[in-house]
Scaffold this motif. Structure first.
Motif, PDB file in Angstrom:
ATOM      1  N   ILE A 285      54.153  16.715  91.010  1.00 34.75           N
ATOM      2  CA  ILE A 285      52.829  16.154  91.292  1.00 34.75           C
ATOM      3  C   ILE A 285      51.906  17.264  91.788  1.00 34.75           C
ATOM      4  O   ILE A 285      52.219  17.954  92.763  1.00 34.75           O
ATOM      5  N   LYS A 286      50.785  17.398  91.121  1.00 33.81           N
ATOM      6  CA  LYS A 286      49.776  18.373  91.541  1.00 33.81           C
ATOM      7  C   LYS A 286      48.789  17.684  92.483  1.00 33.81           C
ATOM      8  O   LYS A 286      48.345  16.571  92.221  1.00 33.81           O
ATOM      9  N   THR A 287      48.501  18.321  93.601  1.00 33.24           N
ATOM     10  CA  THR A 287      47.552  17.738  94.550  1.00 33.24           C
ATOM     11  C   THR A 287      46.215  17.482  93.865  1.00 33.24           C
ATOM     12  O   THR A 287      45.809  18.219  92.962  1.00 33.24           O
ATOM     13  N   VAL A 409      58.385  17.179  93.538  1.00 34.10           N
ATOM     14  CA  VAL A 409      57.932  18.485  94.018  1.00 34.10           C
ATOM     15  C   VAL A 409      56.412  18.485  93.945  1.00 34.10           C
ATOM     16  O   VAL A 409      55.838  18.111  92.919  1.00 34.10           O
ATOM     17  N   VAL A 410      55.776  18.879  95.031  1.00 37.51           N
ATOM     18  CA  VAL A 410      54.313  18.885  95.099  1.00 37.51           C
ATOM     19  C   VAL A 410      53.809  20.307  94.887  1.00 37.51           C
ATOM     20  O   VAL A 410      54.244  21.239  95.575  1.00 37.51           O
ATOM     21  N   ASP A 417      54.074  24.703  87.826  1.00 34.06           N
ATOM     22  CA  ASP A 417      54.703  23.555  87.177  1.00 34.06           C
ATOM     23  C   ASP A 417      56.105  23.875  86.653  1.00 34.06           C
ATOM     24  O   ASP A 417      57.044  23.103  86.847  1.00 34.06           O
ATOM     25  N   ASN A 418      56.255  25.011  85.998  1.00 33.35           N
ATOM     26  CA  ASN A 418      57.531  25.359  85.384  1.00 33.35           C
ATOM     27  C   ASN A 418      58.640  25.512  86.420  1.00 33.35           C
ATOM     28  O   ASN A 418      59.750  24.995  86.252  1.00 33.35           O
ATOM     29  N   ASN A 419      58.354  26.218  87.513  1.00 32.88           N
ATOM     30  CA  ASN A 419      59.363  26.411  88.556  1.00 32.88           C
ATOM     31  C   ASN A 419      59.686  25.104  89.268  1.00 32.88           C
ATOM     32  O   ASN A 419      60.835  24.861  89.663  1.00 32.88           O
TER      33      ASN A 419
END
Length: 636
Positions: A285-287, A409-410, A417-419
């Motif tokens: 999830i991207k803030t 994972v935020v 994103d990949n990691n």
């Protein structure tokens, strides 16, 4: 070969220990695979340990196995596989002094396979629908208890009538004896029914946990049936049985505290276990980015009418998730700000489901924990925590119910994103059911890693073609930095650092970053080529030279680049200045290149590549991928 066909479908879901016990070094899985048809045609069950005269027959079977393996090795064009087969055939000679041991080994392997397949079929049938027979028996027990209560009531009425109308009480003693016996029987029936309910509900809870685990495993491509209707029916049936039994205990005349407590515990467990995360949030999830998630309550139709049920969501850390499991309390510290974090439980009459959907949810900000050593923010796992208070029709008190999502994972930037995805893949693939949140091993067997990579590749690309032995062998060479093409890596351990912390030797990227780049390229531009078997895939340059060195000029194959992320290259046989042959590699084509001109057209453009390895004319194979037909191109 039918048994082996079924086993191949089951093997990805078997524990590593089970596989190691089933296929020992003396009779490896390779032999079972290569000789599957022949093995299943032999009469292994005819052999008995005490019959010494059967030893010549056993020796004949051993000779046939060795001969078959040697023939397969001689016919195999792949050097790695040929050497592997030769190595196995040499090892089989160890049975020459005890050929009977080989026969018994194969017989036991086949027996164990049948047992595992039988267990899998049983589990599938149990998972497909609620155990109707178990529930039906429970309902019959309740009816028997109700009938017994009515008989006791009728006897008591008759006794009271006789007391009022007759002075002589000669039959009273007998009737009291009958009443006592019926009362004792009723209590016994109640105890049996509650015990049966406990067993049936225990199976239900196990199936609910299995559904959640299968949902978690779906992230890495494992098959998953998301239909919750059978579990909902099961929950509703057991709630109904529990209510009737509680009523019968209350009508027993004298209190039965032990049964009341057991039924109360069962009721609480059922109510609190019926909350499911039907649609999980994205695991990366991207803030500031919007997302949605849905929880479903399997006892939704039994929720007491009145005030709407409001669910609240909050984000919690791994440490808070662990404390939640130990204490069952709501985390007090707020580690992140969730926007649109409430949702009302609503019933859908057409689907008969009761859900709360969190729409347009987003994480405004997140508080990070103190990291240890080289730990990255993309290795930090969180979860969404859902909670509410709910009242069920027929229950005196409200219940607090709660559930957490799968780990998330935020991230704050798309470059992470990949990691972050690597963290999720490792968590989904190698965690154990009912673990302490969110523990995973630091090292895993290569066999297990290999199955994960294959499953993820197939599910993401959307193909039925798996990574074959050649591909898997090169992936092992890559992650372990072992150039020896004859090496056996099956029992080596892969660490998290090798997977996605340490960069590959001589490269600026990790193993996962490179592998994920291939998945993305194949999914978007090469799916049909891969599914048609036109791409060799993962192969090292040493192996490449061995299989192409004897091929004629113009022979080529398609392989994934090992020097850059998301590239496919053409390796071909070219004439050398010394009148011999040499292997050349064309500059890899990336996603951007293939958006400009397709792979098929690029192959058509190159005149000096003529035959796809081993010897297929390229125009016959790639014709359907050409944008401009050959006739049009030559002006016919």
């Amino acid at each position: 070969m039918a048994q082996w066909t079924q086993m191949k479908q089951l093997i990805p879901y078997l524990a590593t220990q089970t596989l190691n016990e089933l296929y020992s070094p003396s009779f490896p899985m390779d032999v079972r695979c290569y000789l599957a048809n022949w093995i299943e045609e032999q009469r292994w069950e005819d052999f008995e340990p005490e019959k010494v005269d059967q030893e010549p027959q056993a020796l004949t079977l051993l000779d046939q196995i060795i001969s078959c393996l040697q023939n397969l090795a001689g016919q195999n064009p792949n050097v790695v596989e040929r050497m592997r087969l030769q190595h196995i055939s040499r090892n089989m000679n160890m049975f020459r002094s005890q050929p009977f041991q080989l026969v018994l080994t194969v017989r036991d392997v086949l027996r164990k396979e049948r047992e595992l397949l039988s267990q899998a079929v049983t589990q599938d049938s149990m998972a497909a629908a609620p155990p109707t027979r178990d529930v039906d028996l429970l309902v019959l027990k309740v009816l028997e208890i109700q009938d017994c209560r009515q008989q006791i009531h009728q006897l008591q009425e008759e006794l009271n009538w006789e007391r009022q109308n007759y002075e002589s009480m000669q039959g009273e003693k007998y009737q009291r004896h009958v009443l006592l016996r019926r009362g004792t029987k009723r209590v016994q029936l109640l105890q049996e029914a509650v015990s049966s309910l406990e067993k049936c509900q225990s199976r239900l809870i196990s199936r609910i946990k299995a559904w959640r685990w299968e949902q978690h495993q779906a992230t890495i491509g494992h098959p998953f049936d998301d239909n919750l209707s059978p579990l909902q029916t099961w929950c509703e049936q057991l709630l109904g049985v529990n209510g009737k039994l509680r009523q019968e205990v209350m009508l027993a005349g004298e209190p039965i505290p032990e049964l009341q407590e057991r039924l109360g515990r069962l009721l609480q467990t059922l109510i609190q276990s019926s909350l499911m995360v039907d649609k999980q949030p994205p695991q990366v999830i991207k803030t500031q980015s919007k997302f949605s998630t849905t929880v479903r309550y399997l006892l939704g139709e039994k929720v007491a009418p009145g005030k709407p049920v409001l669910f609240k969501a909050q984000i919690i850390t791994e440490a808070q998730a662990r404390n939640l499991g130990q204490l069952g309390s709501v985390p007090s510290e707020n580690v992140g700000e969730l926007i649109n974090n409430t949702a009302i439980l609503e019933h859908n009459t057409s689907s008969k489901s009761t859900c709360a959907t969190f729409r347009n949810m987003s994480i405004k900000k997140i508080k990070r924990a103190d990291r240890k050593g080289s730990e990255s923010v993309t290795e930090e796992k969180f979860a969404l925590f859902f909670t509410t208070e709910i009242s069920i029709t027929g229950c005196d008190i409200p219940y607090r119910i709660q559930m957490i999502s799968v780990p998330v994972v935020v991230i704050v930037h798309g470059s992470q994103d990949n990691n972050a995805l690597a963290t999720i893949i490792w968590d989904c693939a190698f965690s154990e059911p009912e673990r302490i949140p969110f523990l995973v091993p630091e090292r895993v067997p290569w066999k297990q890693m290999c199955r994960t990579l294959n499953s993820k590749f197939m599910s993401e690309v959307g193909t039925q073609r798996c990574l074959d032995n050649y591909n898997q062998h090169f992936l092992a060479q890559k992650i372990f930095d072992k150039p020896d093409i004859a090496g056996d890596y099956s029992n080596m351990l892969v660490s998290w650092a090798q997977f996605n912390k340490e960069v590959l030797p001589g490269r600026p990227f990790t193993f996962w970053q490179w592998f994920d780049g291939v998945i993305e390229l194949t999914k978007k531009h090469l799916k049909s080529y891969w599914s048609d078997g036109l791409i060799f895939g993962f192969i090292g340059k040493q192996h490449l030279h061995l299989i192409l060195k004897d091929r004629p000029n113009g022979t080529f194959l398609l392989r994934f680049s090992d020097s850059e992320i998301g590239g496919i290259t053409i390796a071909y046989v070219a004439p050398s200045e010394s009148k011999g042959l040499k292997i050349q590699n064309i500059q890899p084509s990336t996603k951007r290149d293939l958006e400009i001109r397709s792979l098929g057209d690029r192959i058509q453009d190159i005149d000096f590549i003529t035959h796809v390895y081993p010897d297929l004319p390229k125009n016959d194979v790639f014709r359907k991928y050409y944008t401009v037909s050959i006739q049009t191109k030559v002006g016919v």
